[in-house]
Scaffold this motif. Structure first.
Motif, PDB file in Angstrom:
ATOM      1  N   ALA A   1       8.142  -0.407   0.421  1.00  0.00           N
ATOM      2  CA  ALA A   1       9.292  -1.279   0.665  1.00  0.00           C
ATOM      3  C   ALA A   1       9.400  -1.479   2.166  1.00  0.00           C
ATOM      4  N   GLY A   2       9.885  -2.641   2.574  1.00  0.00           N
ATOM      5  CA  GLY A   2      10.000  -2.880   4.003  1.00  0.00           C
ATOM      6  C   GLY A   2      10.877  -4.057   4.340  1.00  0.00           C
ATOM      7  N   ILE A   3      11.259  -4.105   5.592  1.00  0.00           N
ATOM      8  CA  ILE A   3      12.022  -5.215   6.160  1.00  0.00           C
ATOM      9  C   ILE A   3      11.333  -5.596   7.459  1.00  0.00           C
ATOM     10  N   ILE A   4      11.101  -6.880   7.634  1.00  0.00           N
ATOM     11  CA  ILE A   4      10.469  -7.378   8.856  1.00  0.00           C
ATOM     12  C   ILE A   4      11.432  -8.310   9.572  1.00  0.00           C
ATOM     13  N   ASN A   5      11.557  -8.124  10.891  1.00  0.00           N
ATOM     14  CA  ASN A   5      12.323  -9.019  11.745  1.00  0.00           C
ATOM     15  C   ASN A   5      13.795  -9.118  11.360  1.00  0.00           C
ATOM     16  N   SER A   6      14.395  -8.015  11.030  1.00  0.00           N
ATOM     17  CA  SER A   6      15.804  -8.006  10.671  1.00  0.00           C
ATOM     18  C   SER A   6      16.665  -8.086  11.924  1.00  0.00           C
ATOM     19  N   LYS A   7      17.779  -8.757  11.823  1.00  0.00           N
ATOM     20  CA  LYS A   7      18.731  -8.827  12.940  1.00  0.00           C
ATOM     21  C   LYS A   7      19.698  -7.635  12.911  1.00  0.00           C
ATOM     22  N   LYS A   8      19.552  -6.771  11.913  1.00  0.00           N
ATOM     23  CA  LYS A   8      20.418  -5.598  11.793  1.00  0.00           C
ATOM     24  C   LYS A   8      19.963  -4.500  12.750  1.00  0.00           C
ATOM     25  N   SER A   9      20.810  -3.506  12.944  1.00  0.00           N
ATOM     26  CA  SER A   9      20.473  -2.401  13.828  1.00  0.00           C
ATOM     27  C   SER A   9      19.334  -1.566  13.237  1.00  0.00           C
ATOM     28  N   PHE A  10      18.629  -0.884  14.088  1.00  0.00           N
ATOM     29  CA  PHE A  10      17.510  -0.033  13.702  1.00  0.00           C
ATOM     30  C   PHE A  10      17.930   0.963  12.624  1.00  0.00           C
ATOM     31  N   LYS A  11      19.078   1.609  12.803  1.00  0.00           N
ATOM     32  CA  LYS A  11      19.568   2.608  11.852  1.00  0.00           C
ATOM     33  C   LYS A  11      19.844   1.979  10.487  1.00  0.00           C
ATOM     34  N   LYS A  12      20.492   0.821  10.461  1.00  0.00           N
ATOM     35  CA  LYS A  12      20.813   0.159   9.190  1.00  0.00           C
ATOM     36  C   LYS A  12      19.550  -0.293   8.462  1.00  0.00           C
ATOM     37  N   VAL A  13      18.562  -0.784   9.203  1.00  0.00           N
ATOM     38  CA  VAL A  13      17.308  -1.201   8.594  1.00  0.00           C
ATOM     39  C   VAL A  13      16.631  -0.007   7.925  1.00  0.00           C
TER      40      VAL A  13
END
Length: 53
Positions: A5-17
């Motif tokens: 599972a992953g998220i790429i280029n999120s505008k959320k904070s590092f911790k939330k991602v």
């Protein structure tokens, strides 16, 4: 079996991602896992688990 599972280029904070990616993998843990790993930087977070049958 491997689960990724992953998220790429999120505008959320590092911790939330990281929390969201961990939650995604936790939801796939119905068979249990033998090992897991996390890779994260400012633009990408990946979490993998695998189960040896």
């Amino acid at each position: 079996m491997c689960r990724i599972a992953g998220i790429i280029n999120s505008k959320k904070s590092f911790k939330k991602v990281n929390q969201k990616v961990k939650a995604m993998c936790d939801s796939m843990q119905h068979e249990g896992s033998d090992d897991q790993g996390i890779y994260a930087n400012s633009a990408l977070a990946l979490h993998q688990t695998y189960h040896v049958s």
